[in-house]
Enzyme design. Structure first.
Site, PDB file in Angstrom:
ATOM      1  N   CYS A  63       5.525 -15.540 -49.922  1.00  0.00           N
ATOM      2  CA  CYS A  63       5.106 -14.419 -49.934  1.00  0.00           C
ATOM      3  C   CYS A  63       6.048 -13.682 -48.974  1.00  0.00           C
ATOM      4  CB  CYS A  63       3.807 -15.231 -49.853  1.00  0.00           C
ATOM      5  SG  CYS A  63       2.429 -13.531 -49.744  1.00  0.00           S
ATOM      6  N   CYS A 107       3.152 -11.981 -47.510  1.00  0.00           N
ATOM      7  CA  CYS A 107       1.805 -12.184 -46.470  1.00  0.00           C
ATOM      8  C   CYS A 107       2.571 -12.701 -44.737  1.00  0.00           C
ATOM      9  CB  CYS A 107       2.218 -14.247 -46.933  1.00  0.00           C
ATOM     10  SG  CYS A 107       0.694 -14.091 -48.510  1.00  0.00           S
ATOM     11  N   ASP A 108       4.681 -12.757 -45.346  1.00  0.00           N
ATOM     12  CA  ASP A 108       5.073 -13.221 -44.463  1.00  0.00           C
ATOM     13  C   ASP A 108       6.132 -12.191 -44.037  1.00  0.00           C
ATOM     14  OD1 ASP A 108       3.908 -15.214 -43.277  1.00  0.00           O
ATOM     15  OD2 ASP A 108       4.952 -16.244 -45.988  1.00  0.00           O
TER      16      ASP A 108
END
Ligand SMILES: Cc1cc2nc3c(=O)[nH]c(=O)nc-3n(C[C@H](O)[C@H](O)[C@H](O)COP(=O)(O)OP(=O)(O)OC[C@H]3O[C@@H](n4cnc5c(N)ncnc54)[C@H](O)[C@@H]3O)c2cc1C
Length: 302
Positions: free
Chosen positions: A133, A136-137
């Site tokens: 993701c 997200c990261d």
């Protein structure tokens, strides 16, 4: 003992829309979601520009709006992870980690999750440079290098998102052409720090304690590309484990159900990305949520 007319499993676009329609139909229902925050996959989607009525929004904003709408319809949200569904004579037994629930009908709106790459180094370096993701990261790769594996819309979106943070992004695809739509491809071409690497399949993720490089193969010849991160964007697998042995699944594990969302098990409906269908988007997940409630209502009324 919790007994309902309808239990909706999952609170993505399909589950939240089902909740809005179930409330309008006056059904006694609950939504069970394993995470405290409702929204499903869209929570982590950076830009959404194809949901009608929202010219440009973020996944986080859209999911919040859907959640607020479901809350406004007095949806009973339960945080629990469903581990098993059993069909009894005239109802379903739904086992959660915290509680067992009983319901006359069930809408499985459990969605889908990113496919794993299935190469050496992936599991060992997952969380140490291997990610599923970008939203997200991505921040961990600010000023660094990242490689996105895949060639479809999701891979293109992930590469574009990362290009705003990373100094260099490789988009690695095994075929000679990307599958992403034209609009995304033209944005990829305009991004100066994205390099598309075609005809290359990922062979290995290299690194001792964190990702250092990837090995790709073109016509059997190996090449090493130095990168700090690897993002998998090669497709999705349905979260349909709960339905195994209960309803018919297709060869990829998606629940076989038509537009009415009826599965092969009476009283059990499949809505959203979990359903076998040609287009998995927010708008089609929402449409399924509405159709599934209509079918559940008809079933309840005999
Ligand atoms: C990176 C990315 C970008 C995207 N961009 C777009 C876009 O721009 N436009 C667009 O239309 N679509 C986009 N999509 C696709 C879109 O997000 C999905 O089609 C849609 O969100 C599917 O909704 P859903 O409700 O079916 O499933 P999901 O959103 O996957 O929700 C399923 C929910 O069920 C829960 N759940 C699963 N199993 C259990 C269990 N056992 N017990 C309890 N809860 C459970 C999960 O936690 C999750 O919250 C994108 C997808 C990705 C990954």
């Amino acid at each position: 003992m919790i007994k309902k007319e309808l239990i909706i499993i999952g609170s993505g676009a399909a589950g939240l829309t089902a909740a809005i329609y179930a409330s309008r139909a006056g059904l006694d229902f609950s939504v069970i979601e394993r995470y405290p925050l409702a929204g499903g996959q869209i929570v982590n989607t950076s830009e959404v520009d194809n949901y009608p009525g929202f010219i440009r929004t973020t996944g986080a904003e859209l999911s919040q709006k859907l959640r607020e709408h479901a809350e406004d319809c007095r949806t009973d949200f339960i945080t629990d992870c469903v581990s098993k569904i059993k069909k009894q004579s005239d109802r379903f037994e739904i086992k959660g980690e915290k509680e067992t629930y009983y319901s006359k009908t069930v809408i499985a709106a459990c969605g889908a999750a990113r496919k794993k790459l299935g190469v050496k180094g992936e599991d060992r370096l997952s969380g140490s440079g291997v990610s599923y993701c970008a939203v997200c990261d991505g921040a961990f790769f600010r000023g660094r290098t990242a490689a996105v594996i895949g060639g479809g819309n999701t891979a293109a979106e992930e590469a574009l998102y990362l290009s705003k943070l990373a100094k260099k992004v490789y988009l690695v695809h095994r075929r000679d052409k990307l599958k992403a739509n034209k609009a995304l491809q033209s944005r990829l071409h305009s991004a100066e720090n994205i390099q598309t690497v075609l005809n290359c399949s990922l062979a290995e993720i290299i690194g001792d304690h964190k990702v250092e490089a990837i090995e790709v193969k073109r016509n059997g010849v190996s090449e090493v590309i130095h990168t700090d991160g690897v993002f998998s964007a090669i497709g999705i697998s349905p979260e349909s484990g709960l339905l195994q042995g209960l309803a018919q699944l297709d060869e990829y594990g998606f629940a076989i159900a038509g537009e009415d969302c009826k599965t092969s098990a009476e009283g059990l409906f499949a809505a959203g990305d979990i359903r076998s269908k040609p287009l998995r988007q927010i708008v089609t997940a929402a449409a399924d949520g509405a159709s599934a409630v209509l079918s559940a209502e008809k079933y309840l009324n005999g």
